[in-house]
Motif scaffolding. Structure first.
Motif, short mmCIF file in Angstrom:
data_model
loop_
_atom_site.label_atom_id
_atom_site.label_comp_id
_atom_site.label_asym_id
_atom_site.label_seq_id
_atom_site.Cartn_x
_atom_site.Cartn_y
_atom_site.Cartn_z
N ILE A 74 8.46 -33.22 9.93
CA ILE A 74 8.08 -32.76 11.27
C ILE A 74 9.18 -33.15 12.25
N ARG A 75 9.30 -32.37 13.32
CA ARG A 75 10.28 -32.65 14.37
C ARG A 75 9.54 -33.18 15.58
N VAL A 76 10.04 -34.27 16.14
CA VAL A 76 9.44 -34.86 17.34
C VAL A 76 10.55 -35.31 18.28
N GLU A 77 10.17 -35.57 19.53
CA GLU A 77 11.08 -36.11 20.53
C GLU A 77 10.61 -37.50 20.91
N VAL A 78 11.57 -38.35 21.28
CA VAL A 78 11.26 -39.68 21.80
C VAL A 78 11.90 -39.75 23.19
N ALA A 79 11.10 -40.04 24.21
CA ALA A 79 11.59 -40.05 25.59
C ALA A 79 11.44 -41.42 26.22
N VAL B 197 16.38 -40.22 28.91
CA VAL B 197 16.85 -39.84 27.58
C VAL B 197 15.71 -39.22 26.79
N ILE B 198 16.01 -38.12 26.11
CA ILE B 198 15.09 -37.53 25.14
C ILE B 198 15.88 -37.35 23.85
N ASP C 256 7.16 -45.28 13.96
CA ASP C 256 8.19 -44.76 13.06
C ASP C 256 9.20 -43.91 13.83
N ALA C 257 8.71 -43.06 14.72
CA ALA C 257 9.59 -42.18 15.50
C ALA C 257 10.48 -42.98 16.43
N ILE C 258 9.93 -43.98 17.09
CA ILE C 258 10.71 -44.81 18.00
C ILE C 258 11.83 -45.51 17.24
N ILE C 259 11.51 -46.08 16.11
CA ILE C 259 12.51 -46.80 15.32
C ILE C 259 13.58 -45.84 14.80
N LYS C 260 13.16 -44.73 14.21
CA LYS C 260 14.13 -43.79 13.63
C LYS C 260 15.01 -43.14 14.68
N PHE D 146 6.40 -31.32 16.76
CA PHE D 146 6.81 -31.08 18.15
C PHE D 146 6.17 -32.03 19.17
N ASP D 147 5.53 -33.13 18.74
CA ASP D 147 5.03 -34.12 19.69
C ASP D 147 6.20 -34.74 20.44
N ARG D 148 5.93 -35.18 21.68
CA ARG D 148 6.92 -35.94 22.45
C ARG D 148 6.36 -37.34 22.66
N VAL D 149 6.99 -38.32 22.03
CA VAL D 149 6.62 -39.72 22.18
C VAL D 149 7.27 -40.24 23.46
N GLU D 150 6.48 -40.87 24.32
CA GLU D 150 7.00 -41.40 25.58
C GLU D 150 6.83 -42.91 25.61
N ILE D 151 7.88 -43.59 26.02
CA ILE D 151 7.84 -45.04 26.16
C ILE D 151 7.81 -45.33 27.65
N TYR D 152 6.78 -46.04 28.11
CA TYR D 152 6.58 -46.27 29.54
C TYR D 152 7.07 -47.65 29.95
N ARG D 153 7.78 -47.70 31.06
CA ARG D 153 8.21 -48.98 31.64
C ARG D 153 7.06 -49.55 32.47
#
Length: 94
Positions: free
Chosen positions: A6-11, A19-20, A33-37, A70-77
């Motif tokens: 699967i393809r995903v984005e990390v933002a 950054v995405i 897994d997505a954040i690390i990869k 196609f999920d977009r993983v978001e990391i919040y400050r």
């Protein structure tokens, strides 16, 4: 049979930089897994997964949430100011 990917984005966004990153993972992969990869932890070493909140398309989730194509993983400050307190302060000044 070949493993389905699967393809995903990390933002991640800081005031001065947004950054995405795109990454491909095996089906069944998690947010963590997505954040690390993605390599974002190397690019932004200040991100502490034990402290930050994460989400998928603005919806809060846990690191073990399974991803879909196609999920977009978001990391919040962390917030610098409490929005409720900011509104109270503004209202008091008016």
């Amino acid at each position: 049979m070949a493993e389905k990917l699967i393809r995903v984005e990390v933002a991640y966004a800081k005031p001065e930089e947004q950054v995405i990153l795109n990454t491909t993972l095996p089906e069944g992969a998690t947010v963590e897994d997505a954040i690390i990869k993605s390599g974002i932890l190397v690019r932004f070493p200040e991100i502490d997964l034990s402290q930050v909140k994460v989400g998928i398309f603005s919806g809060a989730c846990k690191l073990n949430q399974v991803l879909k194509e196609f999920d977009r993983v978001e990391i919040y400050r962390p917030l610098l100011h409490d929005p409720k307190e900011s509104r109270r302060s503004k209202a008091a000044k008016e």
